[in-house]
Enzyme design. Structure first.
Site, short mmCIF file in Angstrom:
data_model
loop_
_atom_site.label_atom_id
_atom_site.label_comp_id
_atom_site.label_asym_id
_atom_site.label_seq_id
_atom_site.Cartn_x
_atom_site.Cartn_y
_atom_site.Cartn_z
N ASP A 12 0.86 -1.18 0.00
CA ASP A 12 0.00 0.00 0.00
C ASP A 12 0.90 1.24 0.00
OD1 ASP A 12 0.84 0.36 2.62
OD2 ASP A 12 -1.16 0.25 3.52
N CYS A 69 2.95 -3.35 3.93
CA CYS A 69 2.13 -2.21 4.31
C CYS A 69 2.81 -1.60 5.54
CB CYS A 69 0.67 -2.59 4.55
SG CYS A 69 0.33 -3.69 5.92
N THR A 71 2.44 -2.05 8.79
CA THR A 71 2.83 -3.09 9.76
C THR A 71 3.10 -4.44 9.10
OG1 THR A 71 0.52 -3.72 10.03
CG2 THR A 71 1.38 -2.06 11.56
N HIS A 102 9.46 -24.66 7.25
CA HIS A 102 8.48 -25.45 8.01
C HIS A 102 7.03 -25.22 7.55
CE1 HIS A 102 11.18 -26.28 11.79
NE2 HIS A 102 11.75 -26.61 10.65
N HIS A 137 6.61 -31.68 8.21
CA HIS A 137 6.05 -30.34 7.98
C HIS A 137 5.00 -30.36 6.88
CE1 HIS A 137 9.06 -28.99 10.71
NE2 HIS A 137 10.03 -29.46 9.95
C1 RB5 Z 1 -2.09 2.46 6.53
O1 RB5 Z 1 -2.13 3.65 7.24
C2 RB5 Z 1 -1.88 1.29 7.45
O2 RB5 Z 1 -3.04 1.04 8.18
C3 RB5 Z 1 -1.48 0.08 6.66
O3 RB5 Z 1 -0.31 0.36 5.95
C4 RB5 Z 1 -1.17 -1.18 7.44
O4 RB5 Z 1 -0.28 -0.94 8.47
C5 RB5 Z 1 -2.33 -1.98 7.86
O5 RB5 Z 1 -2.19 -3.12 8.34
#
Ligand code: RB5
Length: 147
Positions: A12, A69, A71, A102, A137
């Site tokens: 993203d 993204c 996180t 695995h 596995h």
């Molecule tokens: C975008 O602001 C953020 O929510 C997205 O990049 C991500 O971290 C969502 O899991």
């Protein structure tokens, strides 16, 4: 037949620069990087990009996928909704190797707001360089697929 070196990349808006850096890096090491965007920094929706990349892997067009993204969590969740996809978020190289060895993961998710660029590159190579070990596995991965 899927080219074993063809890797789809997507993200993203939170991870465009890191995604492009990873694509450029792996292209210098003999991997075919298929970057499906997005390319502008305007706010976008990670479920769409996770699904688009996952479909490339599930269809056999690409052998593996790398998605990012902020996180890594949201885009991983979206990718794992596609049948046949096993995607894990990694912030360390040990986990990146293990999800291949695995869990037979076919996609790696990274959080661009969690880890630095140099670590992200190391994690990518840990993932790409590992092979599924099969054996016990494989039994467990089949159990995941059956649920
Ligand atoms: C975008 O602001 C953020 O929510 C997205 O990049 C991500 O971290 C969502 O899991």
């Amino acid at each position: 037949m899927t080219a074993k070196n063809r890797i789809v990349l997507s993200s993203d808006h939170a991870a465009i620069a890191l995604r492009q850096a990873i694509g450029a890096h792996i292209a210098t090491q003999g991997w075919e990087a298929i970057d499906i965007g997005p390319i502008t920094a305007e706010s976008t929706h990670y479920p769409e990009h996770g699904r688009a990349a996952a479909l490339r892997v599930a269809s056999g067009d690409c052998a593996l996928g790398i998605i990012l993204c902020g996180t890594g969590q949201g885009i991983m969740m979206a990718a794992n909704k596609v049948p046949g996809i096993r995607c894990g978020v990694c912030s360390d190289t040990f986990s990146a190797r293990m999800i291949r060895q695995h869990n037979n993961a076919n996609m790696l998710a990274l959080g661009a707001r969690v880890i630095g660029d140099a670590l992200a590159i190391d994690i990518v190579y840990a993932f790409l360089g590992a092979e599924f070990e099969g054996g016990r596995h494989a039994t467990r991965v089949k159990m995941i697929e059956a649920t």
